[in-house]
Write a protein that holds these residues in place. Sequence first.
Motif, PDB file in Angstrom:
ATOM      1  N   ILE A   1       0.847  -1.193   0.000  1.00 19.29           N
ATOM      2  CA  ILE A   1       0.000   0.000   0.000  1.00 19.29           C
ATOM      3  C   ILE A   1       0.883   1.243   0.000  1.00 19.29           C
ATOM      4  N   ALA A   2       0.625   2.152  -0.942  1.00 21.83           N
ATOM      5  CA  ALA A   2       1.322   3.440  -0.930  1.00 21.83           C
ATOM      6  C   ALA A   2       0.853   4.220   0.287  1.00 21.83           C
ATOM      7  N   ARG A   3       1.785   4.803   1.014  1.00 21.71           N
ATOM      8  CA  ARG A   3       1.441   5.523   2.239  1.00 21.71           C
ATOM      9  C   ARG A   3       2.520   6.532   2.591  1.00 21.71           C
ATOM     10  N   TRP A   4       2.169   7.472   3.430  1.00 23.00           N
ATOM     11  CA  TRP A   4       3.118   8.414   3.988  1.00 23.00           C
ATOM     12  C   TRP A   4       2.680   8.758   5.397  1.00 23.00           C
ATOM     13  N   ARG A   5       3.540   9.428   6.154  1.00 22.97           N
ATOM     14  CA  ARG A   5       3.299   9.796   7.561  1.00 22.97           C
ATOM     15  C   ARG A   5       3.023   8.561   8.421  1.00 22.97           C
ATOM     16  N   HIS A   6       3.704   7.476   8.109  1.00 23.79           N
ATOM     17  CA  HIS A   6       3.632   6.226   8.862  1.00 23.79           C
ATOM     18  C   HIS A   6       4.817   6.163   9.825  1.00 23.79           C
ATOM     19  N   SER A   7       4.903   5.100  10.601  1.00 25.84           N
ATOM     20  CA  SER A   7       6.086   4.868  11.427  1.00 25.84           C
ATOM     21  C   SER A   7       6.737   3.567  10.965  1.00 25.84           C
ATOM     22  N   ALA A   8       8.008   3.413  11.300  1.00 28.83           N
ATOM     23  CA  ALA A   8       8.752   2.210  10.957  1.00 28.83           C
ATOM     24  C   ALA A   8       9.463   1.709  12.212  1.00 28.83           C
ATOM     25  N   SER A   9       9.310   0.420  12.498  1.00 21.82           N
ATOM     26  CA  SER A   9       9.941  -0.182  13.672  1.00 21.82           C
ATOM     27  C   SER A   9      10.676  -1.452  13.269  1.00 21.82           C
ATOM     28  N   ILE A  10      11.921  -1.582  13.712  1.00 26.01           N
ATOM     29  CA  ILE A  10      12.681  -2.808  13.462  1.00 26.01           C
ATOM     30  C   ILE A  10      12.357  -3.800  14.569  1.00 26.01           C
ATOM     31  N   LEU A  11      11.993  -5.020  14.176  1.00 25.78           N
ATOM     32  CA  LEU A  11      11.640  -6.063  15.135  1.00 25.78           C
ATOM     33  C   LEU A  11      12.856  -6.933  15.440  1.00 25.78           C
ATOM     34  N   SER A  12      12.770  -7.723  16.501  1.00 22.62           N
ATOM     35  CA  SER A  12      13.916  -8.503  16.983  1.00 22.62           C
ATOM     36  C   SER A  12      14.428  -9.522  15.965  1.00 22.62           C
ATOM     37  N   ASP A  13      13.584  -9.960  15.026  1.00 24.81           N
ATOM     38  CA  ASP A  13      14.031 -10.925  14.012  1.00 24.81           C
ATOM     39  C   ASP A  13      14.643 -10.242  12.790  1.00 24.81           C
ATOM     40  N   GLY A  14      14.787  -8.914  12.837  1.00 25.76           N
ATOM     41  CA  GLY A  14      15.367  -8.170  11.737  1.00 25.76           C
ATOM     42  C   GLY A  14      14.360  -7.692  10.709  1.00 25.76           C
ATOM     43  N   SER A  15      13.092  -8.062  10.874  1.00 27.73           N
ATOM     44  CA  SER A  15      12.064  -7.576   9.954  1.00 27.73           C
ATOM     45  C   SER A  15      11.695  -6.138  10.318  1.00 27.73           C
ATOM     46  N   LEU A  16      11.009  -5.483   9.405  1.00 32.31           N
ATOM     47  CA  LEU A  16      10.628  -4.089   9.572  1.00 32.31           C
ATOM     48  C   LEU A  16       9.116  -3.989   9.548  1.00 32.31           C
ATOM     49  N   LEU A  17       8.530  -3.277  10.505  1.00 31.94           N
ATOM     50  CA  LEU A  17       7.085  -3.099  10.552  1.00 31.94           C
ATOM     51  C   LEU A  17       6.755  -1.646  10.233  1.00 31.94           C
ATOM     52  N   ILE A  18       5.979  -1.441   9.163  1.00 28.78           N
ATOM     53  CA  ILE A  18       5.477  -0.124   8.783  1.00 28.78           C
ATOM     54  C   ILE A  18       4.054  -0.028   9.312  1.00 28.78           C
ATOM     55  N   ILE A  19       3.774   1.003  10.101  1.00 26.86           N
ATOM     56  CA  ILE A  19       2.507   1.098  10.826  1.00 26.86           C
ATOM     57  C   ILE A  19       1.733   2.345  10.406  1.00 26.86           C
ATOM     58  N   GLY A  20       0.449   2.142  10.090  1.00 29.60           N
ATOM     59  CA  GLY A  20      -0.471   3.252   9.843  1.00 29.60           C
ATOM     60  C   GLY A  20      -0.078   4.130   8.682  1.00 29.60           C
ATOM     61  N   GLY A  21      -0.313   5.422   8.845  1.00 25.08           N
ATOM     62  CA  GLY A  21      -0.055   6.397   7.798  1.00 25.08           C
ATOM     63  C   GLY A  21      -1.320   6.738   7.034  1.00 25.08           C
ATOM     64  N   ARG A  22      -1.127   7.348   5.891  1.00 27.27           N
ATOM     65  CA  ARG A  22      -2.277   7.749   5.077  1.00 27.27           C
ATOM     66  C   ARG A  22      -1.911   7.737   3.614  1.00 27.27           C
ATOM     67  N   ASN A  23      -2.942   7.773   2.790  1.00 33.15           N
ATOM     68  CA  ASN A  23      -2.804   7.820   1.341  1.00 33.15           C
ATOM     69  C   ASN A  23      -3.937   8.714   0.864  1.00 33.15           C
ATOM     70  N   GLY A  24      -3.650   9.970   0.617  1.00 35.04           N
ATOM     71  CA  GLY A  24      -4.708  10.920   0.285  1.00 35.04           C
ATOM     72  C   GLY A  24      -5.614  11.122   1.487  1.00 35.04           C
ATOM     73  N   SER A  25      -6.905  10.861   1.328  1.00 34.79           N
ATOM     74  CA  SER A  25      -7.846  11.035   2.441  1.00 34.79           C
ATOM     75  C   SER A  25      -8.068   9.737   3.220  1.00 34.79           C
ATOM     76  N   ASN A  26      -7.392   8.647   2.852  1.00 37.40           N
ATOM     77  CA  ASN A  26      -7.527   7.367   3.560  1.00 37.40           C
ATOM     78  C   ASN A  26      -6.498   7.268   4.678  1.00 37.40           C
ATOM     79  N   PHE A  27      -6.960   7.060   5.896  1.00 39.48           N
ATOM     80  CA  PHE A  27      -6.084   6.882   7.044  1.00 39.48           C
ATOM     81  C   PHE A  27      -6.070   5.401   7.399  1.00 39.48           C
TER      82      PHE A  27
END
Length: 105
Positions: A23-49
């Motif tokens: 999903i294209a998004r911006w104003r999200h957060s990014a967190s590195i997890l203990s297994d080395g994977s990356l979690l992108i959380i929330g954000g928005r795409n135009g008027s969709n939150f």
Amino acid sequence: PLNSVELYNPLTNNWTMLASMRIARWRHSASILSDGSLLIIGGRNGSNFFSNSERYYPLTNNWTMSANMITARDAHSAFTFSDGKILVAGGYNGSASLSSAEILC
């Protein structure tokens, strides 16, 4: 908003294209997890939150949809605890600033 992803290597001063997020998004957060994977959380795409998240696995260069928050939010803060859980706090849901927080994973 974009769904493209690039990895920067400071040792070689080079950027490498990775698999695109689902999903294209911006104003999200990014967190590195203990297994080395990356979690992108929330954000928005135009008027969709978004309340959803996407998880990137570097060994397979693959994205999968992951945990959903209770509340859609962008411009929030995320903090990863040592046990792997992530605290997501604040942000905006499209109509109001949020003072709530929740824990993922």
